[in-house]
Design an enzyme around this catalytic site. Sequence first.
Site, PDB file in Angstrom:
ATOM      1  N   GLN A 154       0.832  -1.200   0.000  1.00  0.00           N
ATOM      2  CA  GLN A 154       0.000   0.000   0.000  1.00  0.00           C
ATOM      3  C   GLN A 154       0.872   1.258   0.000  1.00  0.00           C
ATOM      4  O   GLN A 154       1.849   1.340   0.753  1.00  0.00           O
ATOM      5  CB  GLN A 154      -0.926   0.014   1.213  1.00  0.00           C
ATOM      6  CG  GLN A 154      -2.051  -1.004   1.150  1.00  0.00           C
ATOM      7  CD  GLN A 154      -3.148  -0.628   0.167  1.00  0.00           C
ATOM      8  OE1 GLN A 154      -3.051   0.367  -0.552  1.00  0.00           O
ATOM      9  NE2 GLN A 154      -4.201  -1.429   0.120  1.00  0.00           N
ATOM     10  N   GLU A 182      -1.742 -15.238  -3.905  1.00  0.00           N
ATOM     11  CA  GLU A 182      -1.196 -14.141  -4.712  1.00  0.00           C
ATOM     12  C   GLU A 182      -0.520 -14.725  -5.943  1.00  0.00           C
ATOM     13  O   GLU A 182       0.161 -15.753  -5.868  1.00  0.00           O
ATOM     14  CB  GLU A 182      -0.191 -13.331  -3.879  1.00  0.00           C
ATOM     15  CG  GLU A 182       0.617 -12.304  -4.640  1.00  0.00           C
ATOM     16  CD  GLU A 182      -0.232 -11.227  -5.260  1.00  0.00           C
ATOM     17  OE1 GLU A 182       0.003 -10.890  -6.431  1.00  0.00           O
ATOM     18  OE2 GLU A 182      -1.143 -10.715  -4.558  1.00  0.00           O
ATOM     19  N   ASP A 228      -8.708  -8.201  -1.393  1.00  0.00           N
ATOM     20  CA  ASP A 228      -8.169  -6.876  -1.732  1.00  0.00           C
ATOM     21  C   ASP A 228      -7.674  -6.942  -3.181  1.00  0.00           C
ATOM     22  O   ASP A 228      -6.471  -6.941  -3.441  1.00  0.00           O
ATOM     23  CB  ASP A 228      -7.035  -6.508  -0.776  1.00  0.00           C
ATOM     24  CG  ASP A 228      -6.550  -5.075  -0.976  1.00  0.00           C
ATOM     25  OD1 ASP A 228      -7.196  -4.323  -1.731  1.00  0.00           O
ATOM     26  OD2 ASP A 228      -5.510  -4.715  -0.391  1.00  0.00           O
ATOM     27  N   CYS A 250     -10.074  -0.685  -4.131  1.00  0.00           N
ATOM     28  CA  CYS A 250      -9.453   0.576  -4.534  1.00  0.00           C
ATOM     29  C   CYS A 250     -10.186   1.185  -5.713  1.00  0.00           C
ATOM     30  O   CYS A 250      -9.862   2.283  -6.157  1.00  0.00           O
ATOM     31  CB  CYS A 250      -7.980   0.356  -4.893  1.00  0.00           C
ATOM     32  SG  CYS A 250      -7.724  -0.813  -6.245  1.00  0.00           S
TER      33      CYS A 250
END
Length: 799
Positions: free
Chosen positions: A524, A574, A693, A721
């Site tokens: 971030q 991921e 996320d 986001c």
Amino acid sequence: MDALESLDLPNPPESASQSGAVDTNKSEKRKREDSDLEPEQTAPQQQHPLWKTSLCSYFRSFNGSCNHGDTCRYAHGEVELRSRPDNTWDPTSERAKKMAKKEPDNANLMEAEGGVMMTDAVVTVPEGEEACSSGLSKCLVNLPMKWGADKLRNFLNEQGILFESAKKKQGMVVGFVTFKSAEQVKTAVEELDGKSVGNNRTIKVTEVISRSFGKKNEEAELNNDQADDSNGVSLAADGSASKGRSVRDVVTPLAHMAYADQLEHKKNSLMQTLKRLTRNARKACPNGVSLPEWILKSREIGGLPCKLEGILESPLVDGYRNKCEFSVGYSLQGRPTVGFLLGNFREGVTAIEEPVDCPNVSRIACKYAAIFQEFLQQSGMPIWNRLNNTGFWRQLTVREGRIPNKVADVDNPEASISEVMLMVQVCTKGFDDGVIKGEYERMAQAFTMGAAGESPPLPLTALVIQDHTGISNVAPPEAPLLSVSISNEESDSGLQTASDVVEPRIHDYISNLRFSISPTAFFQVNTLAAEKLYSLAGDWAGLGPDTLLFDVCCGTGTIGLTLAHRVGMVVGIEMNASAISDAQRNAEMNGIVNCRFVCGKAEDVMGSLLKEYLSLPQKQDEISDTFQGNEDEMKSAEDTIDSEDSVLGPEGSTCLENENGNSTNESQTQKNSTSENRNALMHQFKNVVAIVDPPRVGLHPTVIKVLRTHSRLKRLVYISCNPESLVANAIELCTPSADITEKGNNKNNRGWRNMSSAGLARHRAKSMPNSEPFKPLKAMAVDLFPHTSHCELVMLLER
């Protein structure tokens, strides 16, 4: 009708009969919300300013009948439709759709009138020849973006336009034409200026003054602050460069507002976005199925799907970014510049301006951009040309690591920065290796001496070269990286290519945990605000010792690791192998043993992981019953189960079989041995939670389907986001399943190409397998990006 659901219109009372069983009649199902008006309400109190300003969706959907008759407050067709008080029209009407098609063209035309700043070389000048006179070069603005150079040349030939050369790149709205004589120029301007082409596009002919940036220019030209447009390419209606645009306005459009006003602006914008979720979810509900309770109650909270709790402000407002990606190009005056683009490339803007006026960039990042800019002015290697896809220097990325437990100083935020990593992106294709090595050596020396020459000296921890040959500066994860050693000795070349060079990393701290960050890993950009974000996500997730937490799109493991002490097990997913390596190292560095990180696309491994963790306890119970009193046979059966779900690969890593039958490598901490992992698997997790996320595009449809169809997963925290992608994903997650799954078998239907993300989500929701939908409970905004229009949005979904 949909556009009015968020407006404060008087709602008719519901009849008592509406609280009963499901009504399968299509018109009756939706009729509940507007039925049984009192006589005084049905009387033509039709003077409300919003009367008949939206089309009736019932009327359109059910063969011209909505069962409301004259009492319907919505328009039945375009004839009845009225404009709204602000002179706008229902966006679903034909009039509004036609206006929407013209808006992009008008925007492009305004861009041209304000000055299109194209500073890359647009005319290739053969060696030994002089550039043509600027009067013989013209720019055509508002061309279709799908056109290439061949299409532009064909168009000119069809119009009978004589020309020498024509260039255009797909994805841009501008093209460049060179003529042989002034007579050809005059004819072309008369024929083309104002001519319609494509979908209501109107061509604008502007001046273009070009120069070849491949040649060295006199120092006087570069330093002439009053230089005219001959030092670059400026496209404007009058041939002059635009003076009104600044990089501050482009990068930080809200910087002119007080921070409190910025927060209020973002909150209002998010409320409008969330209202679109309600409207689109209503449309996505299948026929014959009751509308979810959260949709029916949305009117009580202004059309929102759930209450927006508020917005958390950033602890640091200025200089908060720990990562800045600076483009390399030319300024309006033709100088090599490191900074930000002054606009959109497809609109013909490639001019770069220095980032000194951008309040979100730290002083240290600006200093390094200036050091690199000074080096480029002396470099013998060319700057990357976005039009021709040629050149060497492309981009500079500055990543910063901060001191632990350091309270941010608003007046001097860079005081907490202790480590800096620089990554320079280049394209080595077609260049000599010896020349490249020499440039690397000089660059390393320039950075080292420049950092040491500042007062106080700038921190410099690592220097990395990224070799990327693609058109966009967004490099793939597999792009080669070269570590360059940093030395304060001027005699040292600063370049090491030995295989034993330690991979460059910097470190940052979140919630008192130390995180190792590799050059390309996601982290971030606002560290202090990220602490607030992760704390909020953990509080809403309802964690406990019996919780199995899935951290989807985990990056370097920041979310899962900060919450690991509150759960029984964390499984991070991921696709970036470097980030997974960082996550593993971060777990070891902080002594966390209840985390497992899997490298792979979430859509490939999510199903296997859920099956592995959520089905194994049941198998264990069956084994215990079967092999009671015989520990050896029981252990053998456990090993058999382990071999079914995972196969040990080299060096103790695990290869998970994904949904497509491919193998995906997994990294684990050394303390998470196979036996300990098996014991964790045997643990009966009573609470299964996922925190997602995703990147700006949102979750993959396969991931959404896996999350939706696993009944053990009761709670989902979505961190977004990009609120638009959250809307699309929430439609699929929160819309009831149809009794009979609809399948889109028409392969020739290409209408989806023009659908919005919400429209595609509505389409996919109809084929969602029969499963219990989530419902949005609450949402909260977290401002990670002060001075910009972006904001993180957290939403809690439960079922």
